[in-house]
Design a protein around this motif. Structure first.
Motif, PDB file in Angstrom:
ATOM      1  N   TRP A  29       0.802  -1.219   0.000  1.00 52.83           N
ATOM      2  CA  TRP A  29       0.000   0.000   0.000  1.00 52.83           C
ATOM      3  C   TRP A  29       0.836   1.272   0.000  1.00 52.83           C
ATOM      4  CZ3 TRP A  29      -0.297   3.391   4.379  1.00 52.83           C
ATOM      5  CH2 TRP A  29       0.317   2.920   5.548  1.00 52.83           C
ATOM      6  N   ARG A  30       2.083   1.208   0.453  1.00 53.93           N
ATOM      7  CA  ARG A  30       2.976   2.367   0.355  1.00 53.93           C
ATOM      8  C   ARG A  30       3.934   2.240  -0.822  1.00 53.93           C
ATOM      9  NH1 ARG A  30       5.365   3.389   6.324  1.00 53.93           N
ATOM     10  NH2 ARG A  30       5.371   1.108   6.366  1.00 53.93           N
ATOM     11  N   ALA A  34       4.485   4.800  -4.242  1.00 54.19           N
ATOM     12  CA  ALA A  34       5.835   5.359  -4.361  1.00 54.19           C
ATOM     13  C   ALA A  34       6.428   5.051  -5.730  1.00 54.19           C
ATOM     14  CB  ALA A  34       6.726   4.812  -3.254  1.00 54.19           C
ATOM     15  N   ASP A 144      -1.514   1.542  11.240  1.00 58.23           N
ATOM     16  CA  ASP A 144      -2.073   1.244   9.919  1.00 58.23           C
ATOM     17  C   ASP A 144      -1.563  -0.095   9.400  1.00 58.23           C
ATOM     18  OD1 ASP A 144      -3.549   3.578   9.815  1.00 58.23           O
ATOM     19  OD2 ASP A 144      -2.019   4.694   8.714  1.00 58.23           O
ATOM     20  N   GLU A 145      -0.272  -0.363   9.631  1.00 56.79           N
ATOM     21  CA  GLU A 145       0.313  -1.617   9.153  1.00 56.79           C
ATOM     22  C   GLU A 145      -0.285  -2.809   9.893  1.00 56.79           C
ATOM     23  OE1 GLU A 145       1.822  -2.700   6.165  1.00 56.79           O
ATOM     24  OE2 GLU A 145       3.186  -1.025   6.591  1.00 56.79           O
ATOM     25  N   ARG A 218       7.513  -3.031   4.969  1.00 58.34           N
ATOM     26  CA  ARG A 218       6.443  -2.662   5.897  1.00 58.34           C
ATOM     27  C   ARG A 218       7.010  -2.134   7.217  1.00 58.34           C
ATOM     28  NH1 ARG A 218       2.563  -7.498   6.525  1.00 58.34           N
ATOM     29  NH2 ARG A 218       1.209  -5.830   7.320  1.00 58.34           N
ATOM     30  N   PHE A 221       9.859   1.432   5.737  1.00 54.47           N
ATOM     31  CA  PHE A 221       9.523   1.751   4.349  1.00 54.47           C
ATOM     32  C   PHE A 221      10.551   2.663   3.691  1.00 54.47           C
ATOM     33  CE2 PHE A 221       7.534   4.974   1.583  1.00 54.47           C
ATOM     34  CZ  PHE A 221       7.294   4.178   0.472  1.00 54.47           C
ATOM     35  N   ASP A 222      10.918   3.754   4.360  1.00 52.71           N
ATOM     36  CA  ASP A 222      11.871   4.693   3.754  1.00 52.71           C
ATOM     37  C   ASP A 222      13.210   4.022   3.481  1.00 52.71           C
ATOM     38  OD1 ASP A 222      10.038   6.785   3.770  1.00 52.71           O
ATOM     39  OD2 ASP A 222      10.675   7.507   5.739  1.00 52.71           O
TER      40      ASP A 222
END
Length: 234
Positions: A29-30, A34, A144-145, A218, A221-222
């Protein structure tokens, strides 16, 4: 088996992403947005027995690979597979022929734990985990995760793990038939340092994401995205 998919973006370049066991396409989802922001059209699959994809009586590794080949366009610019998705991508890579392949903590050698119990047997019990238990197991996950994990487990067939137990101890390491990056957790329980050295000798580029747990994309992420520098186009 035709698999359920979800998409992000409308770019000129195509990226396909393949999740790990117990997850589904929602785990990206991220990552999906991206990559879309970098000019990719992104397609994520739900592997057999996961998400909204069909169920089977048995889930051998080749079922995952052949289903991905049937369900995704050939020759994408980029393919990313995490864990079981890395195993699947490795089995499918000669048929899928992506421009570049990224294997995030791949499950090419499914471990057998102390007492001779396959790790995948232990995973089968995870279907009943609560949000509180997931948060305790993954302290780096955001709320959220955790919520995504709860929903994905509701749509997971634990027989996928039990079927994979039959091949625990086997070696599914692919050849780097396309430019290939192996991205590792720190530490990785699937790719030990000696194995990582073997992969580098075979021609894989190997990178470790410092401090990351197995689900790198997850958990951090960055750092996951930074770890792909030079492998995804800006």
């Amino acid at each position: 088996m035709k698999l359920n998919t979800r998409e992000w973006g409308h770019g000129d370049r195509l990226a396909v992403v393949i999740h790990g066991i117990m997850a589904d396409s929602r785990c990206w989802w991220r990552v999906g947005p991206a990559l879309a922001g970098r000019g990719y059209r992104v397609i994520a699959v739900d592997l057999p027995g996961h998400g909204l994809s069909p169920r089977a009586d048995d889930y051998p590794p080749e079922l995952f690979a052949s289903s991905v080949v049937e369900s995704l366009p050939a020759r994408p610019d980029l393919a990313i597979g995490h864990s079981l998705g890395g195993l699947t991508l490795g089995l499918a890579v000669e048929r899928l022929r992506p421009g570049r392949a990224i294997y995030s903590d791949p499950a090419w050698r499914l471990p057998i734990m102390e007492g001779g119990v396959p790790l995948t047997d232990m995973m089968a019990a995870a279907a009943a985990l609560t949000g509180e238990q997931i948060a305790a197991m993954h302290p780096g996950f955001s709320a959220d995760e955790v919520a995504v994990e709860v929903e994905m487990l509701k749509h997971w067939d634990p027989r996928t793990a039990l079927s994979l137990s039959k091949v625990a101890g086997s070696d599914f390491t692919p050849a780097p038939v396309v430019p290939s990056l192996v991205q590792l957790a720190d530490p990785s329980f699937l790719v030990a340092p000696a194995y990582a050295a073997e992969l580098a000798e075979k021609g894989f580029e190997v990178r470790t994401v410092t401090g990351a747990e197995h689900t790198i994309h997850r958990h951090l992420f960055d750092d996951f995205m930074t770890g792909l520098d030079g492998w995804i186009q800006a």
